[in-house]
Structure formats: C-alpha cells, structure tokens
Design an enzyme around this catalytic site. Structure first.
Site, PDB file in Angstrom:
ATOM      1  N   GLU A  26       9.423  10.467  -4.179  1.00  0.00           N
ATOM      2  CA  GLU A  26      10.679   9.937  -4.691  1.00  0.00           C
ATOM      3  C   GLU A  26      10.436   8.736  -5.607  1.00  0.00           C
ATOM      4  OE1 GLU A  26      13.798  10.211  -1.462  1.00  0.00           O
ATOM      5  OE2 GLU A  26      13.958   8.121  -2.075  1.00  0.00           O
TER       6      GLU A  26
ATOM      7  N   ASP B  76      19.955  13.268  -2.176  1.00  0.00           N
ATOM      8  CA  ASP B  76      19.339  12.047  -1.702  1.00  0.00           C
ATOM      9  C   ASP B  76      20.399  11.268  -0.923  1.00  0.00           C
ATOM     10  OD1 ASP B  76      16.803  10.615  -1.754  1.00  0.00           O
ATOM     11  OD2 ASP B  76      17.988   8.987  -2.579  1.00  0.00           O
TER      12      ASP B  76
ATOM     13  N   PHE C 146      19.586  13.849  13.286  1.00  0.00           N
ATOM     14  CA  PHE C 146      18.279  13.337  12.876  1.00  0.00           C
ATOM     15  C   PHE C 146      18.439  11.912  12.333  1.00  0.00           C
ATOM     16  CE2 PHE C 146      18.472  13.489   8.180  1.00  0.00           C
ATOM     17  CZ  PHE C 146      19.642  14.201   8.009  1.00  0.00           C
ATOM     18  N   GLY C 147      17.311  11.315  12.032  1.00  0.00           N
ATOM     19  CA  GLY C 147      17.318  10.008  11.366  1.00  0.00           C
ATOM     20  C   GLY C 147      18.155   8.965  12.099  1.00  0.00           C
TER      21      GLY C 147
ATOM     22  N   HIS D  24      28.974  12.110   5.086  1.00  0.00           N
ATOM     23  CA  HIS D  24      28.633  11.913   3.675  1.00  0.00           C
ATOM     24  C   HIS D  24      28.131  13.235   3.065  1.00  0.00           C
ATOM     25  CE1 HIS D  24      25.390  11.434   6.439  1.00  0.00           C
ATOM     26  NE2 HIS D  24      24.456  11.404   5.513  1.00  0.00           N
ATOM     27  N   ARG D  25      27.327  13.962   3.857  1.00  0.00           N
ATOM     28  CA  ARG D  25      26.784  15.243   3.350  1.00  0.00           C
ATOM     29  C   ARG D  25      27.915  16.259   3.160  1.00  0.00           C
ATOM     30  NH1 ARG D  25      22.888  15.013   6.279  1.00  0.00           N
ATOM     31  NH2 ARG D  25      21.788  13.980   4.600  1.00  0.00           N
TER      32      ARG D  25
HETATM   33  P1  IMP Z   1      16.266  11.163   1.825  1.00  0.00           P
HETATM   34  O1  IMP Z   1      17.607  11.547   1.312  1.00  0.00           O
HETATM   35  O2  IMP Z   1      15.437  12.369   2.157  1.00  0.00           O
HETATM   36  O3  IMP Z   1      15.564  10.139   1.007  1.00  0.00           O
HETATM   37  O4  IMP Z   1      16.555  10.572   3.268  1.00  0.00           O
HETATM   38  C1  IMP Z   1      16.818   9.279   3.529  1.00  0.00           C
HETATM   39  C2  IMP Z   1      16.683   9.007   4.993  1.00  0.00           C
HETATM   40  O5  IMP Z   1      17.967   8.648   5.436  1.00  0.00           O
HETATM   41  C3  IMP Z   1      16.240  10.191   5.860  1.00  0.00           C
HETATM   42  O6  IMP Z   1      14.890  10.202   6.093  1.00  0.00           O
HETATM   43  C4  IMP Z   1      16.962   9.917   7.142  1.00  0.00           C
HETATM   44  O7  IMP Z   1      16.173   9.081   7.940  1.00  0.00           O
HETATM   45  C5  IMP Z   1      18.196   9.182   6.681  1.00  0.00           C
HETATM   46  N1  IMP Z   1      19.339  10.093   6.606  1.00  0.00           N
HETATM   47  C6  IMP Z   1      19.776  10.804   5.538  1.00  0.00           C
HETATM   48  N2  IMP Z   1      20.855  11.525   5.868  1.00  0.00           N
HETATM   49  C7  IMP Z   1      21.065  11.268   7.175  1.00  0.00           C
HETATM   50  C8  IMP Z   1      22.021  11.750   8.093  1.00  0.00           C
HETATM   51  O8  IMP Z   1      22.885  12.580   7.813  1.00  0.00           O
HETATM   52  N3  IMP Z   1      21.938  11.245   9.335  1.00  0.00           N
HETATM   53  C9  IMP Z   1      20.990  10.346   9.722  1.00  0.00           C
HETATM   54  N4  IMP Z   1      20.065   9.886   8.912  1.00  0.00           N
HETATM   55  C10 IMP Z   1      20.106  10.339   7.641  1.00  0.00           C
END
Ligand code: IMP
Length: 181
Positions: free
Chosen positions: A36, A65, A140-141, A167-168
């Site tokens: 990224e 992202d 997750f996350g 958000h997604r």
């Molecule tokens: P990226 O969009 O892959 O750069 O992700 C950013 C980071 O934000 C991910 O590794 C997750 O740790 C976190 N993240 C993104 N979307 C979510 C979500 O829907 N729930 C929880 N963590 C999220």
C-alpha cells in the site's frame, strides 16, 4: 453480473460477496498482495491499488481501503490501521485510550472501481465509539472494540448488525447503485 474484487483479506471478501449476492452481483476474488502507498487519504490509496490491480488482472476490478479513525487520537490509526492492528492490536489501542473521556471514532471504507477506462470511488462511514474492553468473537480487526452509534454491542458481538450498517455496507451500497443499468 460477475465482478472481480482484488483483496488479500478473506473477511472483507466474504462481507462484500454476501451483500452483493443479494443485489444479483457475483463476486470473484482476485488475490493480490500490493504494498500500500503511504497517504493520509483512503481514496488516494484505493485509487493507487485499483490501478495496480487492473494492471495485473486486465479486467474490471475493484479494491477497498478502510480504516478506523479515533477522535481522541487525532484520527489515528486512520490509513495506518492495518499496520497498527498488526503491531499493537486491539490491546494496544485500548491502552492508548485508557482514561480518555472522548471515545468517539468512526470506520471509513473507500471502494475504487477500475472499469478499464477510469476509476470511480465510493465511500462509506460508520460512526461509533471505542469500547472499554474487547468483546465478541466474530468479524476481524478492530471489530471487538468498535461499538456502532445507537447500539450496545460491538461489531464482533453482532456481525449481522455490522453487515447492515457498516462502512463497508455503505460503500458497497453506493458502488452497487452505480452498476445499475
Ligand atoms: P486495509 O483496508 O486492508 O488497509 O485494512 C485496514 C485495517 O483496518 C485492516 O487490517 C483491519 O485491521 C482494519 N479494518 C478494516 N475494515 C475493518 C472492519 O470492517 N472491521 C474491523 N477492522 C477493520
């Protein structure tokens, strides 16, 4: 209709596939590892990743992202959310937030769709707050520490709710509308 989602994140893929299936769009995963770019802007990062993905697959493709933006930390971890999740985890964020009176935060996602000619972006934001402790096992996350506004549970405690307000979900909604004939 079939469409490619370039991502290395299986959770993101599953959330997007479940939503888009309900709108008659079948998702196919294009697994890419893309380093990224650094930017304060999710859109700039997503556009760059969409260009990279299109070069690789040479078919219409979208990327997404996302990040968690915490008010008391001036928007941190924001566009560094993936790196921070890896290095500090949720326990690290909770430590940074210890004693913070303002626990407000939001998730934001930005989809960038490359149709072969141009890139279009669709953003979604979900307001909420950071819980006092990690709760729940789904998702997750940062899901175990994010409580969406107006609800008592974290995303990780109520994944069905997440899939309807996140958000997604919001970014996918705008994206899917743009695909309608
Ligand atoms: P990226 O969009 O892959 O750069 O992700 C950013 C980071 O934000 C991910 O590794 C997750 O740790 C976190 N993240 C993104 N979307 C979510 C979500 O829907 N729930 C929880 N963590 C999220």
């Amino acid at each position: 209709m079939k469409i490619l989602f370039a991502t290395s994140n299986q959770h993101k893929f599953e959330e997007a596939a479940a939503y888009l299936a309900g709108r008659g769009i079948q998702l196919e995963r294009f697994p890419i590892e893309h380093r990224e770019m650094r930017s304060e802007s999710l859109e700039e990062i997503a556009r760059d990743a969409a260009r990279f993905a299109f070069k690789k697959c040479k078919k219409p493709v979208f990327v997404e992202d996302a990040g968690l933006f915490i008010s008391a930390l001036n928007g941190f971890p924001g566009t560094y959310s993936a790196w921070v999740q890896k290095k500090l985890g949720n326990a690290g964020i909770l430590k940074l937030m210890a004693g913070a009176p303002d626990r407000s935060a939001y998730f934001e996602a930005c989809i960038a769709y490359h149709d072969g000619k141009r890139i279009s972006c669709f953003s979604g934001r979900c307001p909420g707050s950071i819980s006092e402790g990690a709760r729940g096992a789904s998702g997750f996350g940062y899901d175990p520490i994010f409580v969406p506004e107006g609800y008592p549970q974290t995303f990780a405690e109520n994944i069905l709710l997440k899939n309807n307000i996140s958000h997604r979900y919001k970014s996918l909604l705008e994206f899917s509308k743009s695909l309608e004939p």
